[in-house]
Design a protein around this motif. Sequence first.
Motif: not given
Lengths: 605, 391
Positions: B179-180, B182-183, B187, B229-230, B232-234, B236-237
């Motif tokens: 997750l980290d 990818w975030e 970014k 989860d990935l 969701d991260v996408t 959010r970012v």
Amino acid sequence: MKPMTNTPLSNIRNFSIVAHIDHGKSTLADRLIQQTGTLQARDMKDQLLDSMDIERERGITIKANTVRLEYKAQDGQDYVLNLIDTPGHVDFAYEVSRSLAACEGSLLVVDASQGVEAQTLANVYQAIDNDHEIVTVLNKIDLPAAEPERIKEQIEEVIGLDTADAVEISAKTGLGIPDVLEAIVKQLPAPQSGDRSAPLKAMLVDSWYDTYLGVVVLVRIIDGEMKRGQNIRMMGTDAKYLVDRVGVMTPKLVPVENLGPGEIGVFTGSIKEVADTRVGDTITEDKRPCTNMLPGFKPAQPVVFCGLFPIDADDFEDLRSAIGKLRLNDASFSFEMETSAALGFGFRCGFLGLLHLEIIQERLSREFNLELIATAPSVVYKMNMTDGTETEMHNPADMPDIVRIRSIEEPWIKATILTPDEYLGSILQLCQERRGIQTDLSYVGKRALVVYDLPLNEVVFDFYDRLKSISKGYASFDYQLAEYREGDLVRMSVLVNEEPVDALSMLVHRSAAEKRGRVMCEKLKELIPRHMFKIPIQAAIGGKVIARETISAMRKDVTAKCYGGDVSRKRKLLDKQKEGKKKMRQFGRVEIPQEAFIQVLKVDS
Amino acid sequence: MSNNINGDDGTPGFGVYLHWPFCAAKCPYCDFNSHVRHKPVDQREYVTGFLSEMAAMRQETGPRTVTSVFIGGGTPSLMEPQTVEASLNGIAKYWGLPEGIEITMEANPSSVEANRFRAYRKAGINRVSLGVQSLNDADLKFLGRLHNVEEAKIAIGLARDIFPRLSFDLIYARPKQTLDAWEAELKQAISYAADHLSLYQLTIEDDTPFQALHRAGKLIIPSDDLAADLYDVTERVTRDAGLLNYEISNYAVPGAESRHNLTYWRYGDYVGIGPGAHGRFTGDDGFKHVTITERMPEQWLDKTRQTGHAIVEREKLDRHQQGDELLLMGLRLVEGLDVPRFEELSGRTLNQEALNNLAMDGLIEPVSNTRLRATQSGRMVLNSVVASLAG
């Protein structure tokens, strides 16, 4: 070759073969047929007498079959040898008993490396009870592991048979087959009496449905003659028929002029259904009946019941007609219509045992192309009601209100297990877990012979599978129904997403309920695919939840890319998904795949 | 030639898709209609084929107002600028190319291709979609890409200067991706100031080398839970960066949504020109007609020479199929499904019980009186959502 008729009694031998599965019964039968030249080589195939595909594939015999062999013995005389092949599995024990009743002797076939098994014991004792002379045949002596001397000792010790004249053979290679034929002639007795001029007296041994001939009846003639054009009467059912064909099985049906005393043969007479013939019935002449009826047999009673439902509700009528057709040839299973809230219209069917259930199910899907859901197998319970009445219950869904029940009785069996010593501990544990009560434990050489009283409802679940896996296939098992005993039984229901699934409810012993419930829930959790929402699965007794699992909601199934060129493919996938849905059963909002109903019962506890 | 691209008028529209079927190398995850040829192809032959197929398609669609053009592939940036220009002239000839409509071309971010960007712009391309796929050299290699991160950065910079609109693709949910990680990568991608991103989770497609590896257990992709989860991260970012997740895998600065792709998702009409292209347009009978052309480039060429077009499959959709397709596409959009249009195309209403259940589970929600959309969690299980609403 025109078959002999009017064979003198002294030149007839009627025999069956008693053996455990895999000990080579069907192969031996093939060799005897070959050796006597009954069939040309081009007509030979393996397991000749096992005519159903399922019999060949599984290496088992389901229906008793018969073949007439003509043999010129070393004494220069021509003999007629009638072989009635019998099923080895406990579910078909009733077929064994009627076959034995038609013969004077048996071949006991024992694998020279494996030795005596539980089923061998049960069947050979039955043969002895029928006053059979027995020829011991040690098969597979060509195998390096064969120990004929040790196995002979074992047979003498366990069964009490004299093995001095035992024949050592290899049915596979053909070694010793002539010796078997000589032993049949020399060691087995000819039919004892029989008066050719007396009124016809014949035993109805078996019957089956043939697409071309209608019902074919296998008979053993005691007195008199049976011939074409004869008006006969079945004394038990008082039905009258005109004999339109008399024949012998070679194993094809070959017409003959007549059948005389001591002979085994078949006849047809425009009989519509197998159910019209009662096995063990006495057949006589209509105008000139014999005086004494034969004792007959108890009809086979179904002991295991389950519901069979079509996956696709539109197939219900097809299922009805398929079951009807199977019943034409197998009077031992029963059926009546059943409605399930969950599964729609289907049939409650009764079977002789689990193998019988499995075979009928497989034949329905294979021969009639039907996709079915089978519900949890159940035994027949006796309910003693508070108002003093007594009812039988075949289906846990029909359980009366608990306050009206004074007590419930369940069937118990007497189980005999033979196992190599090293697996004894685990097998005893299995029997104890299944509420078994040990009644005997002795040793047969290096093997333990255990006798247990067990409740049948503990055996209809995977008991046999568990036994086989615990013992790596070495333990053998046989049972007889014993009696009904009162038990602390409760109905456990299964709820999927708060909805009861009636097809999964079952009666269990209170002491086993929690464990069974937990295992059922765990199993269903694996078997039901994730849905868009979370699904609670519960097992409950009355209103009390005794086990619970939750299938978490599926989180992702979306396709990442979908553009103009993807639409057709996506639509086709959607159509496929809809097809797949048809193979699922909808319970409220939950779709349960059909195999879940079958798999969930293979509980590993 | 204008720098201003028309805004979205909210209609389904009419798009023209043109397929360039060649690649320098086949990527192991890709199941698109792309082919590698070791001898250079004669592009003039393909121009002739395109124009002839356009003429045939024009016969079928009648006059229409084009709202977007998309040149996809394959690798369209292997096309000579003259090939692009001639193709666009063909579209202008048969349907017209209104001033300011979005004209997108897919391109690889390698140096060779970037050198042609200005010429493409001159030919009329006003939006480019770069197949960047990853900002990590090891993963680019794993994905079988021919460029490296440095080249990609240069290509992005160049494209940003040359084209009014820029999008690029990334593939995530790669093996072992955290997750980290990818975030951080996402970014960085956002910092390159594209107005549009297509962010696809790696999917194992049938008959690809990745499928074989996957089956052999040598390629392990994230579990559905991690993939969710990935996602969701996408979400959010990109939201924090002011990008709107307007479709399952597409993120745009408001106003920079792909007009062309909106036509697909709004179930508008489009023609497909070139090998293996799909078209879907409303006929005189009011029903959608599907055309699919020959996939193999050389055979496609032959067919266009023989019969003027290479349509090998045609299908007239019934109401039922139209309804299912509109659901499949429309529910992918954050703007949602146009319910009256669904009823018109399918001749039925949505199953109220299914709708209630989906709403109760938080998977769909109304956008307005006439529009319905999948929620964030509903979009992630869209296959099941669509299946429960399909006829």
